[in-house]
Design a protein around this motif. Structure first.
Motif, PDB file in Angstrom:
ATOM      1  N   GLY A  27      -9.427 -11.120  -5.379  1.00 44.80           N
ATOM      2  CA  GLY A  27     -10.748 -10.564  -5.111  1.00 44.80           C
ATOM      3  C   GLY A  27     -11.433 -11.284  -3.963  1.00 44.80           C
ATOM      4  O   GLY A  27     -12.066 -10.650  -3.099  1.00 44.80           O
ATOM      5  N   LEU A  28     -11.296 -12.620  -3.935  1.00 47.28           N
ATOM      6  CA  LEU A  28     -11.861 -13.386  -2.821  1.00 47.28           C
ATOM      7  C   LEU A  28     -11.153 -13.035  -1.512  1.00 47.28           C
ATOM      8  O   LEU A  28     -11.785 -12.947  -0.453  1.00 47.28           O
ATOM      9  CB  LEU A  28     -11.733 -14.882  -3.101  1.00 47.28           C
ATOM     10  CG  LEU A  28     -12.660 -15.468  -4.168  1.00 47.28           C
ATOM     11  CD1 LEU A  28     -12.403 -16.955  -4.328  1.00 47.28           C
ATOM     12  CD2 LEU A  28     -14.126 -15.228  -3.794  1.00 47.28           C
ATOM     13  N   ALA A  29      -9.833 -12.833  -1.572  1.00 47.75           N
ATOM     14  CA  ALA A  29      -9.098 -12.451  -0.367  1.00 47.75           C
ATOM     15  C   ALA A  29      -9.585 -11.102   0.162  1.00 47.75           C
ATOM     16  O   ALA A  29      -9.725 -10.903   1.381  1.00 47.75           O
ATOM     17  CB  ALA A  29      -7.605 -12.385  -0.671  1.00 47.75           C
ATOM     18  N   PHE A  30      -9.872 -10.171  -0.749  1.00 51.17           N
ATOM     19  CA  PHE A  30     -10.380  -8.864  -0.335  1.00 51.17           C
ATOM     20  C   PHE A  30     -11.734  -8.997   0.353  1.00 51.17           C
ATOM     21  O   PHE A  30     -11.986  -8.376   1.391  1.00 51.17           O
ATOM     22  CB  PHE A  30     -10.487  -7.943  -1.551  1.00 51.17           C
ATOM     23  CG  PHE A  30     -11.090  -6.604  -1.240  1.00 51.17           C
ATOM     24  CD1 PHE A  30     -10.320  -5.601  -0.661  1.00 51.17           C
ATOM     25  CD2 PHE A  30     -12.424  -6.340  -1.515  1.00 51.17           C
ATOM     26  CE1 PHE A  30     -10.865  -4.372  -0.370  1.00 51.17           C
ATOM     27  CE2 PHE A  30     -12.982  -5.111  -1.223  1.00 51.17           C
ATOM     28  CZ  PHE A  30     -12.197  -4.117  -0.646  1.00 51.17           C
ATOM     29  N   LEU A  31     -12.622  -9.821  -0.224  1.00 45.98           N
ATOM     30  CA  LEU A  31     -13.928 -10.037   0.407  1.00 45.98           C
ATOM     31  C   LEU A  31     -13.767 -10.701   1.766  1.00 45.98           C
ATOM     32  O   LEU A  31     -14.545 -10.438   2.693  1.00 45.98           O
ATOM     33  CB  LEU A  31     -14.801 -10.901  -0.511  1.00 45.98           C
ATOM     34  CG  LEU A  31     -15.290 -10.233  -1.805  1.00 45.98           C
ATOM     35  CD1 LEU A  31     -16.102 -11.224  -2.631  1.00 45.98           C
ATOM     36  CD2 LEU A  31     -16.131  -9.004  -1.485  1.00 45.98           C
ATOM     37  N   GLY A  32     -12.755 -11.575   1.896  1.00 39.91           N
ATOM     38  CA  GLY A  32     -12.493 -12.189   3.187  1.00 39.91           C
ATOM     39  C   GLY A  32     -12.083 -11.165   4.231  1.00 39.91           C
ATOM     40  O   GLY A  32     -12.519 -11.229   5.391  1.00 39.91           O
ATOM     41  N   VAL A  33     -11.263 -10.200   3.834  1.00 35.05           N
ATOM     42  CA  VAL A  33     -10.863  -9.135   4.756  1.00 35.05           C
ATOM     43  C   VAL A  33     -12.076  -8.298   5.162  1.00 35.05           C
ATOM     44  O   VAL A  33     -12.220  -7.905   6.325  1.00 35.05           O
ATOM     45  CB  VAL A  33      -9.776  -8.246   4.108  1.00 35.05           C
ATOM     46  CG1 VAL A  33      -9.483  -7.022   4.976  1.00 35.05           C
ATOM     47  CG2 VAL A  33      -8.505  -9.046   3.879  1.00 35.05           C
TER      48      VAL A  33
END
Length: 218
Positions: free
Chosen positions: A101-107
């Motif tokens: 989920g954090l990786a998605f927000l980073g994208v």
């Protein structure tokens, strides 16, 4: 036997009298209870946040105002938990759904930087993704099987009332709040809520069957 509905909570079936033991996601709650003052022991901020979160999620079906109040109360109560809230949040980040989920927000953030519109529009578009933070809070709050069950039962009760009211409105031809047979916010929200409630019922039935099968093999 490992529960299919709550994969992070193994269910043990010891020989002898049947007792079910549900374990959380690895958080030792006893040390937090010992450090609480007498008032906090009876008014646990995490439990208050859980109740507020249930009110927010169920209230979202009926009124955005109720959902907003419950959401703010859940955030405040969760932050009041301080040390326990930090530990719970770290536990969530360590789980696949948390770090992906954090990786998605980073994208999303990277996409915002490379956008060709004004910075005001960029930040406003990024701000719209704030609701995803709600996922991390819910994962941190509902780590115990009993609270997951309370959440699901409350959701089923709220949608059950809506089903009865909507059926009465349709049969009697009497609009209750909005149009005929529309009890929730709109027809789209009502249809999705009823579909989710039906899915939850099927899920619970399958879970109960899995538990009975696991108990039979002990």
């Amino acid at each position: 036997f490992r529960s299919q509905l709550y994969p992070t909570n193994p269910v043990h079936f010891p020989k002898g009298p049947t007792k079910v033991s549900c374990v959380g996601i690895g958080i030792d709650h006893s040390k937090f209870a010992a450090n609480r003052d007498p008032v906090s022991r009876y008014l646990n901020p995490i439990d208050i946040a859980r109740v507020a979160a249930i009110i927010a999620c169920v209230g979202l079906l009926y009124s955005p105002s109720v959902a907003t109040i419950g959401l703010i109360a859940a955030y405040v109560a969760f932050l009041v938990g301080r040390q326990e809230a930090v530990v719970r949040f770290k536990e969530v980040i360590a789980r696949p759904l948390g770090y992906w989920g954090l990786a998605f927000l980073g994208v999303v953030f990277i996409g915002m930087i490379y956008a060709s519109v004004s910075w005001h529009d960029r930040w406003m578009d990024l701000y719209k993704w704030r609701t995803m933070l709600w996922m991390f809070v819910l994962l941190a709050l509902f780590d115990e099987a009993r609270w997951k069950e309370r959440f699901l039962l409350t959701f089923l009760a709220a949608t059950g009332v809506a089903v009865l009211a909507s059926s009465f409105s349709l049969i009697a031809g009497i609009p209750i709040w909005r149009g005929a047979h529309e009890v929730l916010r709109n027809s789209g929200t009502q249809g999705m809520a009823f579909a989710c409630a039906a899915l939850v019922c099927v899920w619970i039935a399958l879970e109960k069957k899995q538990v009975e099968i696991g108990r039979a093999h002990v």
